[in-house]
Design a protein around this motif. Structure first.
Motif, short mmCIF file in Angstrom:
data_model
loop_
_atom_site.label_atom_id
_atom_site.label_comp_id
_atom_site.label_asym_id
_atom_site.label_seq_id
_atom_site.Cartn_x
_atom_site.Cartn_y
_atom_site.Cartn_z
N GLU A 71 0.83 -1.21 0.00
CA GLU A 71 0.00 0.00 0.00
C GLU A 71 0.86 1.26 0.00
O GLU A 71 0.61 2.21 -0.74
CB GLU A 71 -0.93 0.00 1.22
CG GLU A 71 -1.82 1.22 1.33
CD GLU A 71 -2.76 1.39 0.15
OE1 GLU A 71 -3.06 2.54 -0.22
OE2 GLU A 71 -3.19 0.36 -0.41
N LYS A 131 2.78 1.72 -3.32
CA LYS A 131 1.92 2.36 -4.32
C LYS A 131 1.90 3.87 -4.12
O LYS A 131 1.99 4.64 -5.09
CB LYS A 131 0.49 1.81 -4.23
CG LYS A 131 0.31 0.42 -4.80
CD LYS A 131 -1.16 0.06 -4.95
CE LYS A 131 -1.86 0.00 -3.60
NZ LYS A 131 -3.27 -0.37 -3.74
N GLU A 184 2.90 6.85 -6.62
CA GLU A 184 1.90 7.85 -6.98
C GLU A 184 2.40 9.28 -6.76
O GLU A 184 1.88 10.21 -7.37
CB GLU A 184 0.62 7.61 -6.16
CG GLU A 184 -0.15 6.37 -6.60
CD GLU A 184 -1.25 5.98 -5.64
OE1 GLU A 184 -2.04 5.08 -5.97
OE2 GLU A 184 -1.34 6.58 -4.54
N GLU A 235 -0.61 -9.27 -10.95
CA GLU A 235 -1.57 -8.22 -10.55
C GLU A 235 -0.84 -7.04 -9.90
O GLU A 235 -1.14 -5.88 -10.19
CB GLU A 235 -2.60 -8.80 -9.58
CG GLU A 235 -3.65 -7.79 -9.14
CD GLU A 235 -4.65 -8.37 -8.15
OE1 GLU A 235 -5.52 -7.61 -7.68
OE2 GLU A 235 -4.54 -9.58 -7.83
N GLN A 236 0.12 -7.34 -9.04
CA GLN A 236 0.90 -6.27 -8.40
C GLN A 236 1.73 -5.51 -9.45
O GLN A 236 1.82 -4.28 -9.41
CB GLN A 236 1.80 -6.86 -7.32
CG GLN A 236 1.05 -7.36 -6.10
CD GLN A 236 1.95 -8.11 -5.13
OE1 GLN A 236 2.85 -8.85 -5.57
NE2 GLN A 236 1.73 -7.93 -3.84
N THR A 244 -0.48 -3.19 -11.40
CA THR A 244 -0.86 -2.02 -10.60
C THR A 244 0.24 -0.96 -10.63
O THR A 244 -0.02 0.23 -10.86
CB THR A 244 -1.14 -2.43 -9.14
OG1 THR A 244 -2.26 -3.32 -9.11
CG2 THR A 244 -1.44 -1.22 -8.27
N LYS A 288 0.77 0.56 -14.18
CA LYS A 288 -0.25 1.57 -14.50
C LYS A 288 0.12 2.93 -13.91
O LYS A 288 0.03 3.96 -14.59
CB LYS A 288 -1.62 1.14 -14.00
CG LYS A 288 -2.72 2.16 -14.27
CD LYS A 288 -4.05 1.74 -13.69
CE LYS A 288 -5.10 2.82 -13.91
NZ LYS A 288 -6.41 2.45 -13.31
N ILE A 289 0.54 2.94 -12.66
CA ILE A 289 0.96 4.19 -12.03
C ILE A 289 2.14 4.80 -12.77
O ILE A 289 2.17 6.00 -13.07
CB ILE A 289 1.32 3.97 -10.55
CG1 ILE A 289 0.11 3.43 -9.77
CG2 ILE A 289 1.82 5.27 -9.90
CD1 ILE A 289 0.44 2.96 -8.36
N TRP A 345 -3.47 11.33 -7.93
CA TRP A 345 -3.96 10.10 -7.30
C TRP A 345 -4.75 10.36 -6.03
O TRP A 345 -5.61 9.57 -5.65
CB TRP A 345 -2.77 9.17 -7.01
CG TRP A 345 -2.07 8.79 -8.28
CD1 TRP A 345 -0.98 9.40 -8.83
CD2 TRP A 345 -2.43 7.74 -9.19
NE1 TRP A 345 -0.63 8.80 -10.01
CE2 TRP A 345 -1.49 7.78 -10.26
CE3 TRP A 345 -3.43 6.77 -9.19
CZ2 TRP A 345 -1.55 6.89 -11.33
CZ3 TRP A 345 -3.49 5.88 -10.26
CH2 TRP A 345 -2.56 5.94 -11.30
#
Length: 303
Positions: free
Chosen positions: A182, A185, A189, A227-228, A231, A234-235, A286
């Protein structure tokens, strides 16, 4: 680690044009029409038998380096200079010197103790602090996997990039993988950069993604899930974007614009006149969960 097609295609995305990033350099035109500056970079053009086509600046011939310097003012900064300048940013934020390392000539000695934060700030605020590298090239100010001038690899514990420092803080202050991911990310961001040339931008994006992979292996001794990876990719595809730093537009992004100011001749012909208009670059806020034009930040629209 072999990158999946899905992840790789995300790294090629241009979020402003909703297409792929383009070459934006004539360095590759000898390979064919698909390699002209205005053409999109696709996976097939740079993988498989074409995997040698894009390489870091240090691996390019001296002739190619000189040409890019003359034509695009492409000059990469050695890691020790990046470190000194990043140290100045942290000195202002922490209100003290030598937080992450101490410079010694053209190198540095890493502070091995956990980072101590001022009484009025904490590690979460540091992770959320926005950082931007302009004309980022391969992003040596953000992540320092290798020295962009010498090509020498830098051990993870001794890296000096702005995102590297955020990773260190997250690694020191989280325990569970859920909590760690978390805050990782959030670190991505709040970390931004832009670049004109598509090949350098792709290398920068890859460097940021591999930094994530390497830190997860360092912290938890296993690789991230797809998946990680998607994620984080994409950022990255939003936060490291392709832009002309003078016009703040996406390179080669001209689109049709209808001219509503018609002359008497237009009325006689009863036709509309169209002309080309470049697309202003968009980035993602974000925290507000919305895309915005980069120009609005330049005008003080985002704090």
């Amino acid at each position: 680690m072999n990158m999946s097609v899905k992840v790789f295609n995300v790294l090629l995305k241009d979020r402003t044009t909703k297409k792929n990033i383009c070459w934006a350099t004539d360095h590759y035109i000898a390979f064919g029409d698909a390699y002209y500056p205005q053409e999109p970079i696709t996976k097939d053009l740079i993988t498989g038998k074409n995997s040698h086509i894009i390489s870091p600046r240090v691996a390019k011939t001296l002739e190619d380096q000189t040409k890019r310097t003359k034509e695009k003012a492409e000059v990469f900064t050695p890691s020790w200079v990046c470190n000194e300048q990043n140290n100045l940013i942290d000195e202002a934020w922490f209100c003290r010197k030598d937080v992450f390392n101490k410079t010694v000539g053209q190198t540095w000695i890493t502070n091995k103790e956990n980072i101590v934060f001022p009484s009025n700030k904490n590690w979460r605020k540091y992770v959320d602090a926005r950082r931007l590298e302009i004309s980022c090239g391969e992003a040596p100010y953000l992540v320092s996997r290798y020295d962009t001038v010498t090509g020498k690899e830098i051990p993870l514990e001794d890296r000096i990039g702005l995102l590297d420092r955020k990773f260190r803080v997250v690694n020191e202050n989280t325990v569970s993988e859920e909590d760690w991911f978390e805050w990782v990310k959030r670190a991505y961001e709040s970390t931004y950069g832009y670049e004109y040339q598509g090949d350098s931008l792709l290398l920068a994006r890859e460097n940021l993604l591999y930094t994530f992979i390497e830190n997860m292996e360092y912290k938890f001794s296993h690789k991230p899930s797809e998946e990680q990876l998607l994620t984080i990719a994409k950022i990255i595809s939003w936060n490291l974007w392709q832009m002309d730093g003078i016009t703040l537009n996406a390179p080669y992004s001209e689109r049709e614009r209808v001219n509503t100011q018609l002359s008497i001749f237009d009325f006689l012909d009863n036709e509309e006149i169209s002309e080309k208009e470049p697309i202003p670059c968009k980035i993602y806020d974000w925290r507000a969960n919305t895309s915005i034009e980069f120009k609005s930040i330049m005008n003080g629209g985002v704090k």
